[in-house]
Design a protein around this motif. Structure first.
Motif, PDB file in Angstrom:
ATOM      1  N   ASP A  22     -12.591  -2.290  -2.638  1.00 49.96           N
ATOM      2  CA  ASP A  22     -11.503  -2.971  -1.918  1.00 49.96           C
ATOM      3  C   ASP A  22     -10.257  -2.100  -1.772  1.00 49.96           C
ATOM      4  O   ASP A  22      -9.384  -2.408  -0.962  1.00 49.96           O
ATOM      5  N   GLN A  23     -10.160  -1.026  -2.557  1.00 52.16           N
ATOM      6  CA  GLN A  23      -8.961  -0.176  -2.485  1.00 52.16           C
ATOM      7  C   GLN A  23      -9.156   1.055  -1.589  1.00 52.16           C
ATOM      8  O   GLN A  23      -8.257   1.879  -1.452  1.00 52.16           O
ATOM      9  N   LYS A  24     -10.350   1.152  -0.991  1.00 52.81           N
ATOM     10  CA  LYS A  24     -10.689   2.330  -0.185  1.00 52.81           C
ATOM     11  C   LYS A  24      -9.707   2.517   0.976  1.00 52.81           C
ATOM     12  O   LYS A  24      -9.228   3.611   1.232  1.00 52.81           O
ATOM     13  N   GLN A  25      -9.410   1.423   1.653  1.00 52.13           N
ATOM     14  CA  GLN A  25      -8.524   1.514   2.817  1.00 52.13           C
ATOM     15  C   GLN A  25      -7.105   1.928   2.402  1.00 52.13           C
ATOM     16  O   GLN A  25      -6.455   2.728   3.088  1.00 52.13           O
ATOM     17  N   HIS A  26      -6.647   1.424   1.259  1.00 55.27           N
ATOM     18  CA  HIS A  26      -5.318   1.813   0.769  1.00 55.27           C
ATOM     19  C   HIS A  26      -5.284   3.301   0.422  1.00 55.27           C
ATOM     20  O   HIS A  26      -4.279   3.985   0.655  1.00 55.27           O
ATOM     21  N   LEU A  27      -6.388   3.786  -0.119  1.00 56.31           N
ATOM     22  CA  LEU A  27      -6.443   5.211  -0.455  1.00 56.31           C
ATOM     23  C   LEU A  27      -6.444   6.095   0.783  1.00 56.31           C
ATOM     24  O   LEU A  27      -5.821   7.159   0.819  1.00 56.31           O
ATOM     25  N   GLU A  28      -7.134   5.612   1.819  1.00 60.56           N
ATOM     26  CA  GLU A  28      -7.126   6.330   3.096  1.00 60.56           C
ATOM     27  C   GLU A  28      -5.695   6.441   3.624  1.00 60.56           C
ATOM     28  O   GLU A  28      -5.269   7.484   4.120  1.00 60.56           O
ATOM     29  N   LEU A  29      -4.944   5.339   3.495  1.00 59.75           N
ATOM     30  CA  LEU A  29      -3.560   5.338   3.959  1.00 59.75           C
ATOM     31  C   LEU A  29      -2.738   6.356   3.160  1.00 59.75           C
ATOM     32  O   LEU A  29      -1.946   7.117   3.736  1.00 59.75           O
ATOM     33  N   PRO A  80       0.814  -1.230   0.000  1.00 57.76           N
ATOM     34  CA  PRO A  80       0.000   0.000   0.000  1.00 57.76           C
ATOM     35  C   PRO A  80       0.846   1.277   0.000  1.00 57.76           C
ATOM     36  O   PRO A  80       0.364   2.331  -0.409  1.00 57.76           O
ATOM     37  N   ILE A  81       2.086   1.162   0.442  1.00 58.78           N
ATOM     38  CA  ILE A  81       2.946   2.358   0.474  1.00 58.78           C
ATOM     39  C   ILE A  81       3.465   2.642  -0.939  1.00 58.78           C
ATOM     40  O   ILE A  81       3.567   3.797  -1.359  1.00 58.78           O
ATOM     41  N   LEU A  82       3.732   1.578  -1.696  1.00 58.87           N
ATOM     42  CA  LEU A  82       4.055   1.759  -3.118  1.00 58.87           C
ATOM     43  C   LEU A  82       2.846   2.366  -3.836  1.00 58.87           C
ATOM     44  O   LEU A  82       2.988   3.246  -4.689  1.00 58.87           O
TER      45      LEU A  82
END
Ligand code: TYM
Length: 336
Positions: free
Chosen positions: A154-161, A134-136
């Motif tokens: 499913d990518q919502k949490q990665h976007l929040e990060l 998720p950092i990449l």
């Protein structure tokens, strides 16, 4: 901060080259990308670095990356007007990812549900790349200062990060990154598996009956939809909790026909699942057949794909290095 031209938004999104895209990728992401491309400045990428988090034969990774690029062209995205490229062609992604690693807490990366799911799925290869993935992804986004990032649920949490990392970095160094907004479609943001409707439809699912792949023939599509798991009630209405299988098929049907749930319920009142599934299959075939034909035309033209990918990478690199240089200066690297 380098941003979109006036009145147009900068839109960015990526897809991993980890398999043939599915109906889930198409309804949750690709369709929105194609819809947004005409009115915005768009950047779309094949996330081949991300695909390395699972084991691939080198020839397969290469082939899948080329094929995924061809899918992006088949969607009608214009490689002249948009930036369409492969992530590994712009080393700035890996460089910024390293820097952002140092601004991400171990605890916040540990909370990512996709990491937890994927480590169970690939218990024999829980590599550090899977953890820092998720950092990449945050680097992919923040390099380009997009206004909007269209993704599935499913990518919502990665976007929040990505937003949290950007906010933290800006808090220390000033206004370096634009805080990106997610764009999640109202319908189709979570298409579920045809064999286990509690699970997301996924291109890396070992059970091929669980997904409609964009390369499936009309016959294969019809067979998969007709054997989709439903329930024993034999009534077509939307209830995601009680009737996840039927509700998923209704979502798919609604996305492909533009009809809302009330109209679909009325259409199939008093009819059985046989009629309903046949109509869903026809609607999916009608939606995917022209796309597949276009893909087959493009994927055969390797020289065209290579030329587009090269131009895309050059255009992407110009934007990416502008941001990376700024970041490197801000954090204190000696620049000569
Ligand atoms: P990926 O390759 O798994 O999926 C690509 C896009 O398709 C969406 N999607 C779905 N939408 C609805 N229903 C489904 N069953 C379904 N399956 C997938 C995903 O939400 C995604 O929008 N980490 C990302 C790729 C990535 C990325 C980025 C995305 C890398 N860098 C920067 C946005 C911005 C991924 O693995 O997507």
């Amino acid at each position: 901060m380098e941003t979109a031209t006036e009145n147009r938004k900068r839109v960015l999104s990526f897809v991993q080259s980890s398999g043939t895209p599915t109906l889930g990728n198409y309804l949750g992401a690709f369709r929105n990308w194609a819809g947004m491309a005409a009115e915005n400045d768009c950047i779309f990428g094949v996330a081949d670095l991300h695909a390395l988090t699972v084991r691939n034969a080198p020839a397969d990774l290469r082939r899948r990356s080329i094929e995924m690029y061809a899918w992006l062209l088949a969607l009608g995205l214009d490689p002249e007007k948009n930036i369409i490229f492969l992530q590994s062609h712009v080393p700035a992604h890996a460089q910024l990812a390293w820097i952002l690693n140092c601004y991400t807490a171990f605890g916040e990366a540990s909370r990512m549900t996709q990491f937890k799911d994927k480590s169970k799925q690939h218990a024999d290869n829980v590599n550090v790349g899977l953890f820092t993935y998720p950092i990449l992804m945050a680097a992919d986004i923040l390099l380009y200062n997009p206004d909007q990032v269209p993704v599935g649920d499913d990518q919502k949490q990665h976007l929040e990060l990505a937003r949290d990392i950007a906010t933290r970095f800006n808090g220390i160094y000033g206004d370096v990154f634009k805080i990106p907004e997610p764009y999640i479609g109202k319908k189709g943001a979570r298409v579920t598996s045809l064999t286990d409707p509690e699970k997301k439809m996924s291109k890396s699912d070992p059970n091929v009956k669980s997904f409609v792949s964009l390369t499936d023939t009309n016959d294969q599509i019809a067979k998969k939809i007709k054997s989709a798991v439903t329930d024993s009630e034999a009534a077509v209405y939307f209830d995601a909790e009680k009737k996840p299988g039927v509700s998923n098929l209704m979502t798919i049907y609604s996305c492909c026909t533009g009809r809302d749930f009330a109209a679909i319920e009325a259409e199939f009142a008093g009819k059985g699942y046989g009629d309903f599934k046949a109509a869903v299959a026809d609607a999916v075939v009608a939606e995917l057949e022209p796309l597949r034909t276009e893909y087959e035309r493009i994927v055969g033209d390797k020289a065209y794909i290579a030329a587009c990918a090269k131009t895309g990478a050059e255009k992407a690199a110009r934007l990416a290095y502008r941001t990376l240089n700024k970041v490197m200066k801000k954090v204190g690297f000696y620049q000569v």
